[in-house]
Design a protein around this motif. Structure first.
Motif, PDB file in Angstrom:
ATOM      1  N   LYS A  29     -11.154  13.319  -2.355  1.00 27.39           N
ATOM      2  CA  LYS A  29      -9.801  12.840  -2.113  1.00 27.39           C
ATOM      3  C   LYS A  29      -9.880  11.654  -1.162  1.00 27.39           C
ATOM      4  O   LYS A  29     -10.464  11.743  -0.075  1.00 27.39           O
ATOM      5  N   ILE A  30      -9.340  10.510  -1.583  1.00 34.11           N
ATOM      6  CA  ILE A  30      -9.333   9.312  -0.755  1.00 34.11           C
ATOM      7  C   ILE A  30      -7.884   8.972  -0.439  1.00 34.11           C
ATOM      8  O   ILE A  30      -7.063   8.777  -1.343  1.00 34.11           O
ATOM      9  N   GLU A  31      -7.560   8.928   0.835  1.00 30.78           N
ATOM     10  CA  GLU A  31      -6.216   8.552   1.264  1.00 30.78           C
ATOM     11  C   GLU A  31      -6.324   7.401   2.260  1.00 30.78           C
ATOM     12  O   GLU A  31      -7.234   7.379   3.099  1.00 30.78           O
ATOM     13  N   GLY A  32      -5.385   6.445   2.129  1.00 30.36           N
ATOM     14  CA  GLY A  32      -5.468   5.299   3.008  1.00 30.36           C
ATOM     15  C   GLY A  32      -4.122   4.708   3.369  1.00 30.36           C
ATOM     16  O   GLY A  32      -3.116   4.941   2.687  1.00 30.36           O
ATOM     17  N   THR A  33      -4.126   3.930   4.448  1.00 26.48           N
ATOM     18  CA  THR A  33      -2.958   3.160   4.859  1.00 26.48           C
ATOM     19  C   THR A  33      -3.343   1.682   4.850  1.00 26.48           C
ATOM     20  O   THR A  33      -4.498   1.319   5.076  1.00 26.48           O
ATOM     21  N   CYS A  34      -2.354   0.830   4.572  1.00 30.24           N
ATOM     22  CA  CYS A  34      -2.615  -0.618   4.502  1.00 30.24           C
ATOM     23  C   CYS A  34      -1.373  -1.351   5.001  1.00 30.24           C
ATOM     24  O   CYS A  34      -0.387  -1.478   4.291  1.00 30.24           O
ATOM     25  N   GLU A  35      -1.463  -1.834   6.200  1.00 29.60           N
ATOM     26  CA  GLU A  35      -0.299  -2.426   6.848  1.00 29.60           C
ATOM     27  C   GLU A  35       0.078  -3.785   6.297  1.00 29.60           C
ATOM     28  O   GLU A  35       1.190  -4.251   6.494  1.00 29.60           O
ATOM     29  N   HIS A  36      -0.840  -4.461   5.579  1.00 24.29           N
ATOM     30  CA  HIS A  36      -0.609  -5.848   5.170  1.00 24.29           C
ATOM     31  C   HIS A  36      -0.333  -6.000   3.669  1.00 24.29           C
ATOM     32  O   HIS A  36      -0.181  -7.115   3.196  1.00 24.29           O
ATOM     33  N   LEU A  37      -0.228  -4.889   2.929  1.00 27.50           N
ATOM     34  CA  LEU A  37       0.045  -4.958   1.497  1.00 27.50           C
ATOM     35  C   LEU A  37       1.474  -4.528   1.200  1.00 27.50           C
ATOM     36  O   LEU A  37       2.113  -3.826   1.985  1.00 27.50           O
ATOM     37  N   GLN A  38       1.955  -4.949   0.031  1.00 24.63           N
ATOM     38  CA  GLN A  38       3.338  -4.687  -0.356  1.00 24.63           C
ATOM     39  C   GLN A  38       3.414  -3.506  -1.310  1.00 24.63           C
ATOM     40  O   GLN A  38       2.459  -3.194  -2.027  1.00 24.63           O
ATOM     41  N   ASP A  39       4.569  -2.874  -1.351  1.00 25.00           N
ATOM     42  CA  ASP A  39       4.795  -1.821  -2.340  1.00 25.00           C
ATOM     43  C   ASP A  39       4.576  -2.383  -3.743  1.00 25.00           C
ATOM     44  O   ASP A  39       5.040  -3.478  -4.059  1.00 25.00           O
ATOM     45  N   GLY A  40       3.879  -1.632  -4.563  1.00 27.48           N
ATOM     46  CA  GLY A  40       3.611  -2.074  -5.926  1.00 27.48           C
ATOM     47  C   GLY A  40       2.287  -2.795  -6.094  1.00 27.48           C
ATOM     48  O   GLY A  40       1.830  -3.002  -7.220  1.00 27.48           O
ATOM     49  N   ASP A  41       1.659  -3.202  -4.983  1.00 24.52           N
ATOM     50  CA  ASP A  41       0.335  -3.830  -5.071  1.00 24.52           C
ATOM     51  C   ASP A  41      -0.672  -2.826  -5.626  1.00 24.52           C
ATOM     52  O   ASP A  41      -0.603  -1.627  -5.327  1.00 24.52           O
ATOM     53  N   THR A  42      -1.603  -3.338  -6.414  1.00 23.98           N
ATOM     54  CA  THR A  42      -2.629  -2.485  -7.013  1.00 23.98           C
ATOM     55  C   THR A  42      -3.941  -2.650  -6.268  1.00 23.98           C
ATOM     56  O   THR A  42      -4.370  -3.762  -5.970  1.00 23.98           O
ATOM     57  N   LEU A  43      -4.570  -1.529  -5.978  1.00 29.04           N
ATOM     58  CA  LEU A  43      -5.912  -1.533  -5.401  1.00 29.04           C
ATOM     59  C   LEU A  43      -6.890  -1.003  -6.442  1.00 29.04           C
ATOM     60  O   LEU A  43      -6.598  -0.040  -7.155  1.00 29.04           O
ATOM     61  N   PHE A  44      -8.042  -1.666  -6.531  1.00 26.76           N
ATOM     62  CA  PHE A  44      -9.060  -1.289  -7.508  1.00 26.76           C
ATOM     63  C   PHE A  44     -10.280  -0.744  -6.783  1.00 26.76           C
ATOM     64  O   PHE A  44     -10.678  -1.254  -5.738  1.00 26.76           O
ATOM     65  N   LEU A  45     -10.861   0.275  -7.371  1.00 25.75           N
ATOM     66  CA  LEU A  45     -12.067   0.890  -6.837  1.00 25.75           C
ATOM     67  C   LEU A  45     -13.207   0.636  -7.816  1.00 25.75           C
ATOM     68  O   LEU A  45     -13.057   0.832  -9.022  1.00 25.75           O
ATOM     69  N   THR A  46     -14.355   0.152  -7.303  1.00 27.66           N
ATOM     70  CA  THR A  46     -15.483  -0.111  -8.186  1.00 27.66           C
ATOM     71  C   THR A  46     -16.791   0.223  -7.483  1.00 27.66           C
ATOM     72  O   THR A  46     -16.872   0.220  -6.256  1.00 27.66           O
ATOM     73  N   ASN A  47     -17.802   0.522  -8.277  1.00 24.07           N
ATOM     74  CA  ASN A  47     -19.168   0.629  -7.760  1.00 24.07           C
ATOM     75  C   ASN A  47     -20.058  -0.396  -8.465  1.00 24.07           C
ATOM     76  O   ASN A  47     -21.266  -0.250  -8.506  1.00 24.07           O
ATOM     77  N   ASP A  48     -19.424  -1.439  -9.004  1.00 23.44           N
ATOM     78  CA  ASP A  48     -20.126  -2.498  -9.739  1.00 23.44           C
ATOM     79  C   ASP A  48     -19.805  -3.837  -9.094  1.00 23.44           C
ATOM     80  O   ASP A  48     -18.784  -4.458  -9.395  1.00 23.44           O
ATOM     81  N   LEU A  49     -20.683  -4.291  -8.187  1.00 27.68           N
ATOM     82  CA  LEU A  49     -20.428  -5.525  -7.457  1.00 27.68           C
ATOM     83  C   LEU A  49     -20.484  -6.744  -8.349  1.00 27.68           C
ATOM     84  O   LEU A  49     -19.774  -7.729  -8.123  1.00 27.68           O
ATOM     85  N   ASN A  50     -21.322  -6.714  -9.374  1.00 25.32           N
ATOM     86  CA  ASN A  50     -21.494  -7.886 -10.224  1.00 25.32           C
ATOM     87  C   ASN A  50     -20.281  -8.141 -11.108  1.00 25.32           C
ATOM     88  O   ASN A  50     -19.760  -9.250 -11.175  1.00 25.32           O
TER      89      ASN A  50
END
Length: 365
Positions: A29-50
């Motif tokens: 379970k990953i939970e986070g806060t982000c003070e500088h992003l707007q509602d509706g912004d999408t965050l992407f998770l990857t393990n592929d740097l290339n």
């Protein structure tokens, strides 16, 4: 050092990525806060740097976001947004992971590896800030060659501090998932003997992972290319497409610097004025230089050679990090140098800046 310094400077953002399996599945379970992003912004998770191929996404709501999955592996994750303005690194592992994102930082907690990562990040942050400031100054227009050399010296000293922090944590956490991550990503910081000792401390299941097996194979190769060993001969094409023998060039000079570099490598370019000055000072006393480029694009390589005033032999197979000579010598960060004598015996590896200049001057006295 390009790869090495880049990953050290950006360790709080991202690093080389890998995944390794375990036997059981566990909930993450990953939970986070982000003070500088707007509602509706999408965050992407990857393990592929290339390719940055997402393995999951989350939508920001009221300054919060979350991911949830069954995790049967431990791996380094990169979190980024659609505009690619945000890059933050943490370690995905079973458990409840807490992230706090700001515009310039990430705080991680909740699982052993992330707690340990946060402790290391806090040690590295002030050093990283100083290095970033110096690097920007080196790139500024109008800076003199003398100022560049002075700033490079300061930059490299800070880089050594960063490396020491990583090494200390790798030793402290040997045998853990976090120690395994550091060992896997920063193996080049350790001498072969210590690397073997650290690998031996890993549990049997970690020693069986592919990256450790690859490191073991690389160490065997490094033993064959250690200081005091003959470099052997290699042939790659020059800028005009003509095949050139490295040993044929080495035999022309009392001392030769083999310089692994690339046009896209910022630290390589920052080091080049000093290399040009050193060559001008000592070429008539027996110094030769052979540049081995990790470029993929011929035009970029050719343009950089001209722009940087590199008048010595240049070769490449245009295979980037897969350059055959680089692979033979296990070069996994640039700039990287080897100093060899007229018979091709490797005298020293990994020197830069003043250390390299002083060493070569002493040889040619």
């Amino acid at each position: 050092m390009c790869k090495k310094i880049a990953t050290l400077l950006l360790l709080t953002s991202f690093c080389s990525l890998f995944a390794a399996s375990s036997c059981q599945q566990h909930h993450m379970k990953i939970e986070g806060t982000c003070e500088h992003l707007q509602d509706g912004d999408t965050l992407f998770l990857t393990n592929d740097l290339n390719r940055l191929a997402p393995i999951d996404t989350a939508i920001v709501k009221d300054g919060h976001f979350s991911f949830s999955s069954e995790a049967d592996s431990v791996f380094t994750c990169l979190l980024f947004n659609r505009q690619h303005e945000l890059y933050r690194m943490f370690i995905a592992e079973p458990g409840h992971i807490l992230l706090s994102l700001t515009a310039n930082d990430i705080k991680v907690a909740g699982t052993p590896a992330n707690d340990q990562l946060q402790q290391m990040n806090e040690q590295m942050a002030p050093v990283s800030k100083q290095m970033s400031a110096i690097y920007k100054e080196i790139q500024s227009p109008g800076i003199s060659a003398a100022e560049i050399e002075a700033k490079k010296t300061a930059f490299n000293k800070l880089g050594k501090q960063m490396e020491q922090i990583v090494k200390d944590h790798a030793r402290k956490h040997a045998g853990t998932n976090f120690g395994f991550i550091l060992l896997s990503n920063y193996s080049e910081l350790f001498e072969p003997q210590e690397l073997e000792e650290l690998m031996a401390k890993l549990p049997a299941n970690l020693r069986q992972r592919s990256i450790i097996k690859r490191l073991a194979a690389e160490m065997e190769a490094q033993k064959k290319t250690a200081e005091g060993s003959p470099m052997g001969d290699f042939t790659q094409n020059d800028l005009q497409g003509n095949p050139q023998s490295l040993m044929a060039e080495v035999k022309k000079h009392k001392v030769t610097i083999i310089d692994f570099w690339a046009s896209w490598c910022g630290p390589c370019r920052a080091d080049m004025p000093g290399m040009v000055s050193l060559y001008a000072e000592l070429k008539d006393k027996g110094l030769g230089i052979i540049g081995i480029s990790f470029d993929n694009n011929h035009d970029s390589w050719s343009r950089a050679v001209k722009d940087l005033g590199m008048t010595w032999m240049q070769v490449s197979d245009l295979q980037g990090w897969q350059n055959s000579i680089g692979r033979h010598f296990s070069v996994n960060s640039i700039p990287h140098t080897m100093v060899v004598d007229q018979k091709g015996i490797i005298l020293k590896k990994g020197l830069r800046g003043e250390e390299l200049s002083n060493y070569v001057r002493d040889l040619l006295k």
